[in-house]
Design a protein around this motif. Structure first.
Motif, PDB file in Angstrom:
ATOM      1  N   GLU A   1      36.881 -63.930  17.981  1.00  0.00           N
ATOM      2  CA  GLU A   1      35.943 -64.984  17.612  1.00  0.00           C
ATOM      3  C   GLU A   1      34.550 -64.427  17.334  1.00  0.00           C
ATOM      4  O   GLU A   1      34.214 -63.301  17.721  1.00  0.00           O
ATOM      5  CB  GLU A   1      35.857 -66.035  18.718  1.00  0.00           C
ATOM      6  N   GLN A   2      33.742 -65.244  16.687  1.00  0.00           N
ATOM      7  CA  GLN A   2      32.355 -64.888  16.407  1.00  0.00           C
ATOM      8  C   GLN A   2      31.596 -64.639  17.707  1.00  0.00           C
ATOM      9  O   GLN A   2      31.754 -65.368  18.685  1.00  0.00           O
ATOM     10  CB  GLN A   2      31.678 -66.003  15.624  1.00  0.00           C
ATOM     11  N   GLY A   3      30.779 -63.578  17.723  1.00  0.00           N
ATOM     12  CA  GLY A   3      29.995 -63.245  18.899  1.00  0.00           C
ATOM     13  C   GLY A   3      30.186 -61.791  19.285  1.00  0.00           C
ATOM     14  O   GLY A   3      30.800 -61.007  18.563  1.00  0.00           O
ATOM     15  N   THR A   4      29.655 -61.425  20.442  1.00  0.00           N
ATOM     16  CA  THR A   4      29.681 -60.032  20.889  1.00  0.00           C
ATOM     17  C   THR A   4      30.819 -59.791  21.865  1.00  0.00           C
ATOM     18  O   THR A   4      30.920 -60.453  22.894  1.00  0.00           O
ATOM     19  CB  THR A   4      28.341 -59.651  21.533  1.00  0.00           C
ATOM     20  N   HIS A   5      31.649 -58.825  21.518  1.00  0.00           N
ATOM     21  CA  HIS A   5      32.782 -58.386  22.332  1.00  0.00           C
ATOM     22  C   HIS A   5      32.513 -56.959  22.793  1.00  0.00           C
ATOM     23  O   HIS A   5      31.599 -56.297  22.291  1.00  0.00           O
ATOM     24  CB  HIS A   5      34.073 -58.406  21.518  1.00  0.00           C
TER      25      HIS A   5
ATOM     26  N   TRP B   1      39.894 -54.855  25.800  1.00  0.00           N
ATOM     27  CA  TRP B   1      38.982 -55.775  25.118  1.00  0.00           C
ATOM     28  C   TRP B   1      38.423 -56.772  26.120  1.00  0.00           C
ATOM     29  O   TRP B   1      39.173 -57.367  26.905  1.00  0.00           O
ATOM     30  CB  TRP B   1      39.761 -56.511  24.013  1.00  0.00           C
ATOM     31  N   THR B   2      37.110 -56.965  26.106  1.00  0.00           N
ATOM     32  CA  THR B   2      36.475 -58.058  26.837  1.00  0.00           C
ATOM     33  C   THR B   2      35.870 -58.996  25.811  1.00  0.00           C
ATOM     34  O   THR B   2      35.091 -58.576  24.952  1.00  0.00           O
ATOM     35  CB  THR B   2      35.386 -57.543  27.790  1.00  0.00           C
ATOM     36  N   ASP B   3      36.238 -60.284  25.873  1.00  0.00           N
ATOM     37  CA  ASP B   3      35.830 -61.226  24.834  1.00  0.00           C
ATOM     38  C   ASP B   3      34.447 -61.798  25.114  1.00  0.00           C
ATOM     39  O   ASP B   3      33.740 -61.363  26.028  1.00  0.00           O
ATOM     40  CB  ASP B   3      36.891 -62.323  24.661  1.00  0.00           C
ATOM     41  N   THR B   4      34.053 -62.777  24.327  1.00  0.00           N
ATOM     42  CA  THR B   4      32.709 -63.350  24.443  1.00  0.00           C
ATOM     43  C   THR B   4      32.510 -64.145  25.728  1.00  0.00           C
ATOM     44  O   THR B   4      31.382 -64.491  26.078  1.00  0.00           O
ATOM     45  CB  THR B   4      32.408 -64.258  23.237  1.00  0.00           C
ATOM     46  N   ASN B   5      33.595 -64.457  26.438  1.00  0.00           N
ATOM     47  CA  ASN B   5      33.514 -65.208  27.694  1.00  0.00           C
ATOM     48  C   ASN B   5      33.543 -64.315  28.928  1.00  0.00           C
ATOM     49  O   ASN B   5      33.317 -64.784  30.039  1.00  0.00           O
ATOM     50  CB  ASN B   5      34.681 -66.195  27.798  1.00  0.00           C
ATOM     51  N   GLY B   6      33.883 -63.034  28.739  1.00  0.00           N
ATOM     52  CA  GLY B   6      34.050 -62.126  29.871  1.00  0.00           C
ATOM     53  C   GLY B   6      35.482 -61.994  30.328  1.00  0.00           C
ATOM     54  O   GLY B   6      35.762 -61.302  31.321  1.00  0.00           O
ATOM     55  N   ALA B   7      36.433 -62.637  29.624  1.00  0.00           N
ATOM     56  CA  ALA B   7      37.858 -62.448  29.892  1.00  0.00           C
ATOM     57  C   ALA B   7      38.327 -61.221  29.117  1.00  0.00           C
ATOM     58  O   ALA B   7      37.648 -60.740  28.211  1.00  0.00           O
ATOM     59  CB  ALA B   7      38.649 -63.681  29.493  1.00  0.00           C
TER      60      ALA B   7
ATOM     61  N   SER C   1      35.543 -70.490  22.559  1.00  0.00           N
ATOM     62  CA  SER C   1      34.454 -70.479  23.535  1.00  0.00           C
ATOM     63  C   SER C   1      34.929 -70.852  24.932  1.00  0.00           C
ATOM     64  O   SER C   1      34.225 -70.629  25.919  1.00  0.00           O
ATOM     65  CB  SER C   1      33.355 -71.456  23.111  1.00  0.00           C
ATOM     66  N   GLY C   2      36.115 -71.436  25.026  1.00  0.00           N
ATOM     67  CA  GLY C   2      36.610 -71.919  26.308  1.00  0.00           C
ATOM     68  C   GLY C   2      36.057 -73.266  26.714  1.00  0.00           C
ATOM     69  O   GLY C   2      36.430 -73.818  27.750  1.00  0.00           O
TER      70      GLY C   2
ATOM     71  N   CYS D   1      38.590 -74.385  35.116  1.00  0.00           N
ATOM     72  CA  CYS D   1      39.123 -73.820  36.364  1.00  0.00           C
ATOM     73  C   CYS D   1      39.721 -72.421  36.189  1.00  0.00           C
ATOM     74  O   CYS D   1      40.213 -71.836  37.154  1.00  0.00           O
ATOM     75  CB  CYS D   1      40.145 -74.735  37.033  1.00  0.00           C
ATOM     76  N   PHE D   2      39.683 -71.864  34.972  1.00  0.00           N
ATOM     77  CA  PHE D   2      40.094 -70.480  34.740  1.00  0.00           C
ATOM     78  C   PHE D   2      38.841 -69.612  34.787  1.00  0.00           C
ATOM     79  O   PHE D   2      37.901 -69.823  34.022  1.00  0.00           O
ATOM     80  CB  PHE D   2      40.769 -70.329  33.381  1.00  0.00           C
ATOM     81  N   VAL D   3      38.824 -68.661  35.695  1.00  0.00           N
ATOM     82  CA  VAL D   3      37.670 -67.781  35.859  1.00  0.00           C
ATOM     83  C   VAL D   3      37.862 -66.576  34.930  1.00  0.00           C
ATOM     84  O   VAL D   3      38.859 -65.856  35.048  1.00  0.00           O
ATOM     85  CB  VAL D   3      37.537 -67.311  37.322  1.00  0.00           C
ATOM     86  N   PRO D   4      36.943 -66.343  33.995  1.00  0.00           N
ATOM     87  CA  PRO D   4      37.159 -65.263  33.025  1.00  0.00           C
ATOM     88  C   PRO D   4      37.499 -63.921  33.644  1.00  0.00           C
ATOM     89  O   PRO D   4      38.391 -63.210  33.151  1.00  0.00           O
ATOM     90  CB  PRO D   4      35.829 -65.222  32.258  1.00  0.00           C
ATOM     91  N   ARG D   5      36.836 -63.556  34.714  1.00  0.00           N
ATOM     92  CA  ARG D   5      37.067 -62.238  35.326  1.00  0.00           C
ATOM     93  C   ARG D   5      38.525 -62.065  35.753  1.00  0.00           C
ATOM     94  O   ARG D   5      39.067 -60.951  35.731  1.00  0.00           O
ATOM     95  CB  ARG D   5      36.145 -62.053  36.534  1.00  0.00           C
ATOM     96  N   TYR D   6      39.151 -63.145  36.168  1.00  0.00           N
ATOM     97  CA  TYR D   6      40.522 -63.075  36.671  1.00  0.00           C
ATOM     98  C   TYR D   6      41.534 -63.571  35.639  1.00  0.00           C
ATOM     99  O   TYR D   6      42.668 -63.922  35.997  1.00  0.00           O
ATOM    100  CB  TYR D   6      40.656 -63.902  37.949  1.00  0.00           C
ATOM    101  N   SER D   7      41.126 -63.611  34.380  1.00  0.00           N
ATOM    102  CA  SER D   7      42.004 -64.163  33.346  1.00  0.00           C
ATOM    103  C   SER D   7      42.295 -63.141  32.256  1.00  0.00           C
ATOM    104  O   SER D   7      41.453 -62.312  31.921  1.00  0.00           O
ATOM    105  CB  SER D   7      41.361 -65.402  32.704  1.00  0.00           C
ATOM    106  N   LYS D   8      43.496 -63.223  31.706  1.00  0.00           N
ATOM    107  CA  LYS D   8      43.881 -62.504  30.497  1.00  0.00           C
ATOM    108  C   LYS D   8      43.837 -63.488  29.341  1.00  0.00           C
ATOM    109  O   LYS D   8      44.185 -64.671  29.500  1.00  0.00           O
ATOM    110  CB  LYS D   8      45.287 -61.929  30.627  1.00  0.00           C
TER     111      LYS D   8
END
Length: 293
Positions: free
Chosen positions: A236-240, A206-212, A85-86, A167-174
């Motif tokens: 992980e569990q959730g929508t990707h 792939w975009t994960d449940t956090n938007g990364a 979940s981050g 401090c890791f922004v999902p949009r700018y993260s792998k």
């Protein structure tokens, strides 16, 4: 994951691989890809490791990808390990200890000196880059045993950004997921076909449940149970979501999600939502099949 008894077309794809550069422009996603391997750069079956110390960060083109594909933009990066979940930071050392440099070839060059706390490195025998040990980090609280590694450019590390994960922004993260000593297999596999032939070397995002997000390429690699598939392991569990785009030799003809429904093709791409169940419900492979024309 059944073996497909057909010829293999290995295609060099550069569509999703802009030349290595500095940090992405404001508002854009980070290009390129990361993945976990052992210290020598060899992928580990299903991203399931024997010990936390065995997991290394790798970057640059994956197996069956062209040399200029999926390389991270050149520059310095931070990494962290969290639960999927981050929300829970598992990395236990200071952020400056978790800094590395990517060279103009899009592969990891080395860690950045940090007074002795920098992480151990190995060498990738395939692309000549370095691998970076993720340890030290704590045990994941996730009941499916899932860990998530994040990578972000140093200049995108932002503790005030909305939705940031330590401090890791999902949009700018792998990101890439892995497990340690947990045998449950939960994955999203993307396959490409043309005239009944399975294609290797094709990119899926792939975009994960956090938007990364991350990019993988379809490959034939029985050692990691990849039978003409782009593997997204330990999801992980959730929508990707999985996005596929038209690529050289593969104009999108049809895209079918795990539920058997056809995805709507908009322009030259299609996005499929994949809802992953709790890992404790047992092994499961979610398939996205692409027919090329």
């Amino acid at each position: 994951m059944a073996v497909i008894p057909s010829a293999i077309a290995i295609v060099a794809v550069g569509l999703l691989a802009p030349p290595a550069s500095s940090a992405p422009p404001a508002g854009s996603q980070l290009s390129g890809a990361i993945f976990t391997t052992d210290g020598s750069g060899v992928p580990v079956n299903l991203n399931i490791y024997e010990a936390k110390e065995d997991v290394y960060l790798n970057g640059g083109p994956g197996i069956n990808a062209p040399d200029n594909a999926a390389g991270l933009p050149a520059g310095d990066y931070y990494f962290q390990v969290t639960d999927p979940s981050g929300k829970t930071l598992l990395s236990s050392d200071a952020i400056e200890c978790r800094r590395f440099t990517v060279n103009a070839s899009g592969v990891i060059e080395d860690v950045v000196a940090a007074g002795g706390c920098e992480h151990a490195t190995g060498a990738d025998g395939e692309d000549g880059g370095a691998t970076v040990q993720l340890f030290p980090y704590a045990d994941t609280p996730n009941n499916g045993g899932v860990y998530k590694v994040w990578v972000t450019p140093v200049e995108r590390y932002d503790c005030s950004a909305p939705g940031n994960k330590h401090c890791f922004v999902p949009r700018y993260s792998k990101v890439d997921n892995f497990k340690v000593r947990n045998p449950l297999i939960v994955e999203i596999d993307v396959r490409f076909f043309k005239n009944g032939v399975a294609l290797d070397g094709y990119a899926a995002e792939w975009t994960d449940t956090n938007g990364a997000h991350n990019i993988k390429f379809s490959e034939w690699n029985p050692d990691v149970l990849a039978y003409h598939e782009a593997h997204f392991e330990a999801t992980e569990q959730g929508t990707h979501s999985i996005k596929v785009s038209g690529q050289p030799g593969c104009g999108l003809g049809a895209v079918v999600g795990p539920d058997g429904a056809l995805a709507k093709i908009k322009g030259s791409s299609a996005t499929v939502s994949v809802t992953v169940a709790d890992h404790n419900e047992g092994d499961y492979t979610y398939r996205v099949d692409v027919t090329c024309k």
